[in-house]
Design an enzyme around this catalytic site. Structure first.
Site, PDB file in Angstrom:
ATOM      1  N   ASP A 179      -2.100  -3.815   7.325  1.00 43.61           N
ATOM      2  CA  ASP A 179      -1.141  -2.752   7.027  1.00 43.61           C
ATOM      3  C   ASP A 179       0.096  -2.922   7.911  1.00 43.61           C
ATOM      4  O   ASP A 179      -0.009  -3.226   9.107  1.00 43.61           O
ATOM      5  CB  ASP A 179      -1.782  -1.375   7.255  1.00 43.61           C
ATOM      6  CG  ASP A 179      -0.995  -0.257   6.606  1.00 43.61           C
ATOM      7  OD1 ASP A 179      -1.499   0.320   5.621  1.00 43.61           O
ATOM      8  OD2 ASP A 179       0.117   0.045   7.078  1.00 43.61           O
ATOM      9  N   GLN A 183      -1.454   9.603  -1.044  1.00 39.67           N
ATOM     10  CA  GLN A 183      -1.179   8.263  -1.587  1.00 39.67           C
ATOM     11  C   GLN A 183       0.325   8.035  -1.669  1.00 39.67           C
ATOM     12  O   GLN A 183       1.048   8.827  -2.290  1.00 39.67           O
ATOM     13  CB  GLN A 183      -1.799   8.114  -2.983  1.00 39.67           C
ATOM     14  CG  GLN A 183      -1.604   6.721  -3.566  1.00 39.67           C
ATOM     15  CD  GLN A 183      -2.304   6.537  -4.910  1.00 39.67           C
ATOM     16  OE1 GLN A 183      -2.890   7.474  -5.451  1.00 39.67           O
ATOM     17  NE2 GLN A 183      -2.237   5.324  -5.438  1.00 39.67           N
ATOM     18  N   VAL A 189       1.599   4.534  -2.091  1.00 41.67           N
ATOM     19  CA  VAL A 189       1.820   3.344  -2.911  1.00 41.67           C
ATOM     20  C   VAL A 189       0.919   3.444  -4.137  1.00 41.67           C
ATOM     21  O   VAL A 189      -0.312   3.550  -4.015  1.00 41.67           O
ATOM     22  CB  VAL A 189       1.517   2.052  -2.122  1.00 41.67           C
ATOM     23  CG1 VAL A 189       1.660   0.834  -3.027  1.00 41.67           C
ATOM     24  CG2 VAL A 189       2.456   1.925  -0.915  1.00 41.67           C
ATOM     25  N   HIS A 233      -5.634   0.878  -3.511  1.00 42.87           N
ATOM     26  CA  HIS A 233      -5.914   0.128  -2.284  1.00 42.87           C
ATOM     27  C   HIS A 233      -6.930   0.888  -1.460  1.00 42.87           C
ATOM     28  O   HIS A 233      -6.975   2.111  -1.467  1.00 42.87           O
ATOM     29  CB  HIS A 233      -4.640  -0.128  -1.472  1.00 42.87           C
ATOM     30  CG  HIS A 233      -3.814   1.097  -1.224  1.00 42.87           C
ATOM     31  ND1 HIS A 233      -3.001   1.651  -2.193  1.00 42.87           N
ATOM     32  CD2 HIS A 233      -3.675   1.888  -0.131  1.00 42.87           C
ATOM     33  CE1 HIS A 233      -2.406   2.718  -1.704  1.00 42.87           C
ATOM     34  NE2 HIS A 233      -2.799   2.893  -0.450  1.00 42.87           N
TER      35      HIS A 233
END
Ligand code: AMP
Length: 116
Positions: free
Chosen positions: A32, A96, A98, A102
């Site tokens: 990340d 969230q 993006v 993921h």
């Protein structure tokens, strides 16, 4: 399916650099960019799935693959014996940011509960 305006699709395509630690035909894992723990890795499908809320029945095997890659990352990065946390944020209340599915692998420190 690749979405040209999706940052994680662009990472999967190799158009944007990332600190990759795993790559196969279905799944990538990379560090990340703004780590929230000593270990903070994102595990993503190559397939553009916007959210866990949009996972189809046909994606069940892929979901299992994401979890097993996350587990293998925890082992390879040395946090498996101490413990770690897997997180999927979904939607605005879930945090969230993006819109490409993921899984966060967080480790290297004790995690609080309840999460913020
Ligand atoms: P979420 O809030 O669950 O959608 O998490 C999105 C995560 O993606 C955040 O932890 C960001 O720091 C991370 N992120 C965004 N852009 C990048 C990037 N280019 N490379 C690596 N991580 C990223």
């Amino acid at each position: 399916m690749t979405e040209s305006d999706c940052i994680f699709c662009r990472i999967a395509a190799g158009d944007i650099p990332a600190d990759l630690i795993h790559e196969d035909d279905q799944v990538l894992a990379f560090r990340d960019i703004a780590p929230q723990a000593p270990l903070h890795v994102l595990v993503i499908p190559r397939k553009h799935i916007p959210s866990v809320a949009s996972v189809d029945d046909e994606d069940q095997g892929l979901m299992g693959r994401l979890v097993t890659v996350a587990r293998d990352v925890a082992v390879a990065e040395g946090v498996a014996s101490a413990g770690y946390r897997l997180v999927i944020n979904a939607g605005s209340d879930g945090g969230q940011a993006v819109d490409h599915l993921h899984l966060h692998v967080l480790g290297g420190r004790g995690m609080g509960w309840p999460p913020g």
